[in-house]
Design an enzyme around this catalytic site. Structure first.
Site, PDB file in Angstrom:
ATOM      1  N   ARG A   1      -1.464  -7.453  -2.085  1.00  0.00           N
ATOM      2  CA  ARG A   1      -1.065  -7.229  -3.477  1.00  0.00           C
ATOM      3  C   ARG A   1       0.106  -8.124  -3.867  1.00  0.00           C
ATOM      4  NH1 ARG A   1       0.028  -0.964  -3.507  1.00  0.00           N
ATOM      5  NH2 ARG A   1       0.423  -1.346  -5.733  1.00  0.00           N
TER       6      ARG A   1
ATOM      7  N   LEU B   1      -4.022   2.698   4.661  1.00  0.00           N
ATOM      8  CA  LEU B   1      -4.312   2.079   3.379  1.00  0.00           C
ATOM      9  C   LEU B   1      -3.486   2.746   2.286  1.00  0.00           C
ATOM     10  CD1 LEU B   1      -8.229   1.855   3.520  1.00  0.00           C
ATOM     11  CD2 LEU B   1      -6.554   0.135   4.226  1.00  0.00           C
ATOM     12  N   ASP B   2      -3.120   1.966   1.280  1.00  0.00           N
ATOM     13  CA  ASP B   2      -2.437   2.544   0.130  1.00  0.00           C
ATOM     14  C   ASP B   2      -3.330   3.594  -0.518  1.00  0.00           C
ATOM     15  OD1 ASP B   2      -0.370   0.743   0.551  1.00  0.00           O
ATOM     16  OD2 ASP B   2      -1.202  -0.739  -0.837  1.00  0.00           O
ATOM     17  N   LYS B   3      -2.714   4.534  -1.211  1.00  0.00           N
ATOM     18  CA  LYS B   3      -3.458   5.618  -1.855  1.00  0.00           C
ATOM     19  C   LYS B   3      -4.585   5.090  -2.739  1.00  0.00           C
ATOM     20  CE  LYS B   3      -2.877   9.359  -5.210  1.00  0.00           C
ATOM     21  NZ  LYS B   3      -1.917  10.097  -6.084  1.00  0.00           N
TER      22      LYS B   3
END
Length: 336
Positions: free
Chosen positions: A250, A145-147
């Site tokens: 996104r 997962l993205d930060k």
């Protein structure tokens, strides 16, 4: 002197990317692994994909490919791979058995050590959690997962389980659902965003959507709720990954004109056009992209039983839903 080999398993960020670029990314700790040199290794037969030697530099990687590269002995001595350390960091474990772990990752925590984040990551915490595991068990990230994205992340305990989980999650037998709060008047109840995704030629950290260029990418969405937010509109969406590309949700939502609230890379400051000043301030101050990995359904790699995991949204996300005036998820019927 003899040669040595390095083996890597591609993740979703590698899917559809040229082999030389994928190897450059994973050999970042090898100073001698310039793009020109990596290309020469491929052309000279030093690289294999899933056990088969490849010689085409422009070949593309797929999710879950196992890439092996035989490094010349002169290069082997110049590697500087940092050893990850185990750190006593609390983990929110949703599920664990002998084969895998499902975590509820908080927003702001990096999955794996990088140059800018050498410690305090999910992997550092997992190594501490796994310090008493028997050999050959070792934590291996199946999802990244993205930060600034919260929610479910799957971790395998062995290489075999890692490979099996990647195949399962890339197939139509799995379901990966995210909750997203986006700007815009989403006038359709559900649909599929079918746009190709590729790295931005001017900034490799960004992804761009295109009808004709890049890796095939599909995101299904369902509108759970919406509020007027005069002059702008806001919607709560359930997004299901039908493919697994870097930043997919996104970028897809932004391309449809529905950028995520708080997205620092693909977002827009639409809060400034909202008439309700309190709501505008809450949207302006939301510190991250409003995206949560909410629910995962998959076939267990060993038992073959159906496993459905769900991570409740964190407090900041719940507060945002309340401020926007969305109905609570417990009172809203969401598709399975």
């Amino acid at each position: 002197m003899t040669s040595t080999s390095r083996r890597v398993t591609t993740d979703r960020g590698d899917a559809g990317i040229r082999l030389d670029l994928v190897l450059r990314r994973h050999l970042a700790d090898v100073p001698a692994a310039t793009r020109t040199r990596v290309q020469s290794w491929i052309e000279s037969g030093r690289v294999s994909v899933n056990g088969a030697t490849v010689r085409r530099v422009s070949g593309r990687a797929a999710l879950g490919d196992v890439l092996a590269v035989v490094l010349p002995a002169a290069v082997r001595g110049r590697t500087s791979r940092a050893v990850m350390t185990a750190e006593p960091i609390d983990l929110d474990i949703l599920y664990e058995d002998d084969d895998l772990i499902a975590l509820n990752k908080p927003a702001g925590m990096v999955m794996h050590p990088t140059y800018g984040h050498p410690d305090g990551t999910v992997m550092n915490a997992l190594l501490w959690h796994a310090r008493s595991w028997p050999a050959p068990q070792r934590p291996s990230l199946v999802q990244r997962l993205d930060k600034l994205t919260s929610g479910i992340a799957i971790v395998a305990k062995t290489k075999a389980v890692h490979a099996a989980l990647q195949r399962t999650l890339a197939s139509g037998r799995s379901a990966k659902d995210y909750l997203a709060v986006a700007y815009g008047r989403v006038g359709v109840a559900r649909g599929v965003i079918d746009l190709r995704l590729g790295r931005d030629r001017h900034d490799r950290r960004r992804v761009v959507a295109s009808a004709t260029e890049g890796a095939p990418s599909r995101t299904a969405f369902e509108r759970i709720d919406r509020v007027a937010a005069p002059r702008v509109g806001i919607a709560l969406l359930r997004c299901r990954l039908l493919t697994g590309r870097m930043h997919q949700i996104r970028v897809h939502l932004a391309a449809r004109g529905w950028p995520l609230v708080g997205d620092p890379t693909y977002g827009e400051p639409r809060w400034s056009a909202i008439d309700d000043q309190d709501l505008a301030a809450a949207l302006r101050d939301f510190p991250r992209q409003a995206l949560h990995s909410w629910r995962v359904g998959l076939t267990h790699p060993t038992t073959r039983a159906r496993l459905v995991l769900q991570a409740p949204p964190p407090r900041d996300f719940q507060d945002l839903l309340g401020t926007c005036g969305f109905r609570t998820l417990s009172t809203t019927k969401v598709g399975q």
